[in-house]
Enzyme design. Structure first.
Site, PDB file in Angstrom:
ATOM      1  N   ASP A  41      -5.802   9.170  10.825  1.00 33.67           N
ATOM      2  CA  ASP A  41      -4.451   8.691  11.075  1.00 33.67           C
ATOM      3  C   ASP A  41      -3.842   9.255  12.352  1.00 33.67           C
ATOM      4  O   ASP A  41      -4.099  10.396  12.724  1.00 33.67           O
ATOM      5  CB  ASP A  41      -3.540   9.028   9.885  1.00 33.67           C
ATOM      6  CG  ASP A  41      -3.779   8.090   8.718  1.00 33.67           C
ATOM      7  OD1 ASP A  41      -3.636   6.875   8.924  1.00 33.67           O
ATOM      8  OD2 ASP A  41      -4.146   8.571   7.631  1.00 33.67           O
ATOM      9  N   TYR A  67     -10.733  -4.871   4.248  1.00 27.92           N
ATOM     10  CA  TYR A  67      -9.752  -4.417   5.241  1.00 27.92           C
ATOM     11  C   TYR A  67     -10.503  -4.236   6.552  1.00 27.92           C
ATOM     12  O   TYR A  67     -11.299  -3.315   6.681  1.00 27.92           O
ATOM     13  CB  TYR A  67      -9.151  -3.105   4.755  1.00 27.92           C
ATOM     14  CG  TYR A  67      -8.000  -2.527   5.568  1.00 27.92           C
ATOM     15  CD1 TYR A  67      -7.943  -2.609   6.960  1.00 27.92           C
ATOM     16  CD2 TYR A  67      -6.964  -1.854   4.925  1.00 27.92           C
ATOM     17  CE1 TYR A  67      -6.895  -2.064   7.672  1.00 27.92           C
ATOM     18  CE2 TYR A  67      -5.910  -1.295   5.630  1.00 27.92           C
ATOM     19  CZ  TYR A  67      -5.888  -1.403   7.003  1.00 27.92           C
ATOM     20  OH  TYR A  67      -4.853  -0.833   7.709  1.00 27.92           O
ATOM     21  N   GLU A  88       0.866  -1.175   0.000  1.00 25.18           N
ATOM     22  CA  GLU A  88       0.000   0.000   0.000  1.00 25.18           C
ATOM     23  C   GLU A  88       0.903   1.226   0.000  1.00 25.18           C
ATOM     24  O   GLU A  88       1.863   1.296   0.771  1.00 25.18           O
ATOM     25  CB  GLU A  88      -0.880   0.037   1.250  1.00 25.18           C
ATOM     26  CG  GLU A  88      -1.928  -1.056   1.292  1.00 25.18           C
ATOM     27  CD  GLU A  88      -2.757  -1.018   2.571  1.00 25.18           C
ATOM     28  OE1 GLU A  88      -3.574  -1.923   2.751  1.00 25.18           O
ATOM     29  OE2 GLU A  88      -2.569  -0.095   3.403  1.00 25.18           O
TER      30      GLU A  88
END
Lengths: 279, 405
Positions: free
Chosen positions: A61, A176, A50
């Site tokens: 994040d 995911y 990725e």
């Protein structure tokens, strides 16, 4: 036609193990070093790579990936340059799937349709766009699938059984599973709960389910590999890289090796768990 | 862009997916999506529950001190020698700004949803103070994210929040201002999904926030309408309000959107000037996606969000509420801008002529009133929203004017 992603999961299945998926930021700490790191990842044991699209405001994040994105932007990384790095990676590696991961605004600004054409031509296999839930599928997910790019969806602990079908409806490549409620690189998940969650998701989809968020070591990777089809590691690799940078955030002679050393450890962790009997 | 098809009403948005034209939406991480849907349902239930409205109304009257006056600014009117200027006095609300109207609504909703932990982002600190205030009042835990730069320039509000029992977290990431505070609040929310309610301070974020916050702020325009009818026997001819995210403005504007005779002006922050650093998203930005919605944003060619600048921390945001973006494209509202210097000058004019110290945010609106009013006839009725009071800005203004305090 078998895609690179399908072929790679098939290879891992044949080898009786989970896949190792690694995340690094494009352009961090500079474009050439990030390309060198990207190229070294499959050799060190990564099955899928990725590549992060840097964004000024990465609201899902943690500090490691925030800082990586800002380092990349500071040296002028942008979406055009990121696609160029993928193209150069592809010249030397025809088989490892490349997934671009990031936020929608840089893609939106690049121009969605032009982005899909350019990404596919560069050799991108799939996209993970954090701020596009199924409710916004018209924006990028459906056009991406049409253009032959896998749109990989995040499922989370808050995605209940009622919602899962919607999340899985327009997805391809793999699913995911975000192991925690939280941001990247922070808490380590309860691996028992993660295995149960993966089982729950697999009842709804034939796609491989990989697990990320909070995986930092070979031991973590092994623990996740027991219950999942793949393990994603990102922040820990960025931390390893960050630890080698000089005072001005420039790469040093140890930078690439620091990342590959950890990838090897993670790869051993993943390979220590045999999934043959389950297959 | 006034050539687009005009709707029958400007007041029916958003659609069920949270869109105002192409703007709005729900651009959030999957972890948050179920929470956003829960909130949408809870708000839809509350909206039709008379008990919810009764509780709001009682608190509006006895705690916030509503209705806020509509005041004829006689000396400013004389000075500008044009339109008859009225101030909507939102600065007289408990906590000193319009922010509390929205916070009251959201905190009552959080209570209905059984949430015990409240998070908020704040720029100037007015939304943070309002949130801390209502959390104190209802015994809820309160965490306020505030850019480290803003913590520094809005010290009095940081202290107020501390006194009210809130925890203020200085945000060190990114540009360390309002947008980063919002990123950090979203990171908290995604981490603490079970017990946390995110009390957004403006008409931005994922649906239903832009519509919900607007609804809670519409009390400003609804009162203005009634008060103007009482004072003058007719509707105002123009409305002026400052815009960061745009909650005070939409609160004043929305009830008048379908009264086509009413001219509406939104004033963005032009900072050092539109060719330099500024915070005027509509004038200097393009449509993009940030913080859960599609709207006009300040960004570079790669879609990276650029630094906003305004003298006023409350306007220092590189985006704007999606409904404003739509009203801009439809041409129903005229969006203009005022620089730091113009706002500072208007602040001083208002202080001396009216004995009112406005916050630097509405000083931007006043700056444009000084340009608009002289061009209007004497019977033109102009309402400007004094959305907050200037006490919080005193240390900063003293420093700029070279007067130590």
């Amino acid at each position: 036609m078998t895609t690179r992603i399908e072929a790679r999961f098939e290879k891992c299945r044949r080898e009786g193990r989970a896949a190792l998926v690694t995340y690094v930021m494009a352009g961090d700490p500079d474009p050439e070093t990030s390309l060198e790191i990207l190229k070294s990842l499959p050799r060190a044991g990564a099955d899928i790579v990725e590549f992060g699209l840097p964004f000024t405001d990465p609201m899902a994040d943690g500090p490691a990936i925030q800082a990586a994105g800002l380092r990349a932007l500071k040296v002028g990384q942008n979406t055009v340059k990121t696609l160029e790095l993928v193209r150069r990676f592809r010249e030397g590696d025809a088989d490892t799937p490349v997934i671009l991961m990031g936020y929608f605004n840089p893609i939106h600004t690049y121009g969605r349709d032009r982005f899909l054409v350019d990404a596919r031509q560069a050799g991108v296999d799939g996209l993970i766009v954090v701020d596009l839930p199924p409710e916004e599928d018209d924006e990028l997910c459906l056009p991406a699938l049409e253009a032959g790019l896998a749109f990989i969806r995040l499922a989370t602990p808050t995605t209940d059984d009622k919602r899962l079908p919607a999340v899985l409806a327009n997805t391809a490549g793999f699913v995911y599973y975000v192991s925690i409620t939280g941001i990247t690189g922070m808490a380590t998940p309860d691996f028992g709960k993660v295995a149960m969650a993966v089982e729950r998701i697999k009842r709804h989809t034939p796609l491989p389910v990989v697990v990320g968020f909070g995986v930092k070591s070979g031991a973590h990777a092994a623990a996740v590999a027991r219950g999942a089809d793949g393990v994603v590691v990102g922040s820990a690799l960025i931390d390893a890289l960050n630890g080698t940078l000089d005072a001005d955030d420039r790469a040093t002679s140890r930078s690439v090796e620091a990342v590959t050393t950890l990838v090897k450890e993670l790869s051993e962790g993943v390979r220590s768990v045999s999934k043959r009997e389950a297959a | 862009m006034t050539n687009q098809a005009q709707p029958n009403s400007f007041r029916t948005g958003p659609d069920e997916r949270g869109h105002f034209g192409i703007f709005g939406g729900r651009f959030v991480a999957e972890t948050l999506m179920p929470l956003v849907l829960d909130l949408e349902k809870a708000y839809a239930d509350a909206k039709v529950d008379p008990a919810f409205h009764a509780e709001m109304s009682a608190m509006m009257t006895h705690y916030i001190g509503r209705p806020s006056p509509l005041y004829f600014a006689e000396r400013l009117t004389e000075h500008l020698n044009g339109a008859k200027i009225y101030f909507k006095r939102e600065e007289l609300n408990h906590t000193g700004a319009h922010k509390v109207n929205n916070v009251l609504g959201q905190i009552l909703l959080a209570r209905r949803m059984g949430k015990k932990r409240i998070i908020a982002e704040t720029g100037a600190g007015q939304h943070g103070v309002a949130t801390a205030t209502l959390c104190a009042r209802y015994g809820l835990e309160c965490i306020v994210y505030m850019g480290a730069v803003d913590v520094e320039r809005q010290k009095p509000n940081v202290f107020r929040m501390n006194m009210l029992g809130a925890k203020v977290v200085p945000v060190q990431s990114g540009t360390r201002t309002l947008k980063d505070a919002m990123n950090e609040a979203l990171r908290d929310w995604v981490t603490n999904v079970a017990d946390t309610f995110y009390c957004i301070g403006t008409v931005a974020g994922p649906h239903p926030y832009p519509a919900m916050v607007r609804d809670f702020q519409c009390v400003i325009g609804n009162e203005t309408r009634e008060q103007m009818m009482q004072a003058e026997g007719r509707l105002p001819d123009s409305l002026v309000a400052c815009i960061g995210g745009g909650s005070n403005a939409i609160g004043l504007f929305h009830p008048f959107l379908d009264d086509r005779s009413v001219e509406i002006y939104g004033v963005e922050a032009a900072g050092h000037g539109l060719d330099k650093l500024h915070a005027a998203s509509l004038t200097g930005g393009r449509p993009g996606v940030l913080h859960g919605n599609r709207t006009y944003l300040l960004m570079n060619d790669d879609g990276q969000i650029t630094d906003a600048h305004s003298i006023s921390a409350g306007l220092d945001y590189p985006g704007i509420g999606p409904e404003h973006s739509w009203l801009h494209d439809m041409g129903r509202v005229t969006y203009i801008s005022a620089t730091d210097d113009e706002a500072l000058e208007a602040f001083q004019l208002c202080a001396r002529l009216e004995g009112i110290l406005p916050a630097l945010e509405p000083a931007h609106a006043l700056a444009k009133v000084t340009e608009l009013a002289p061009k209007k006839a004497k019977d033109h009725l102009m309402v400007v929203n004094i959305s907050g009071r200037g006490d919080k800005d005193m240390p900063q203004i003293a420093e700029i004017l070279g007067a130590g305090i």
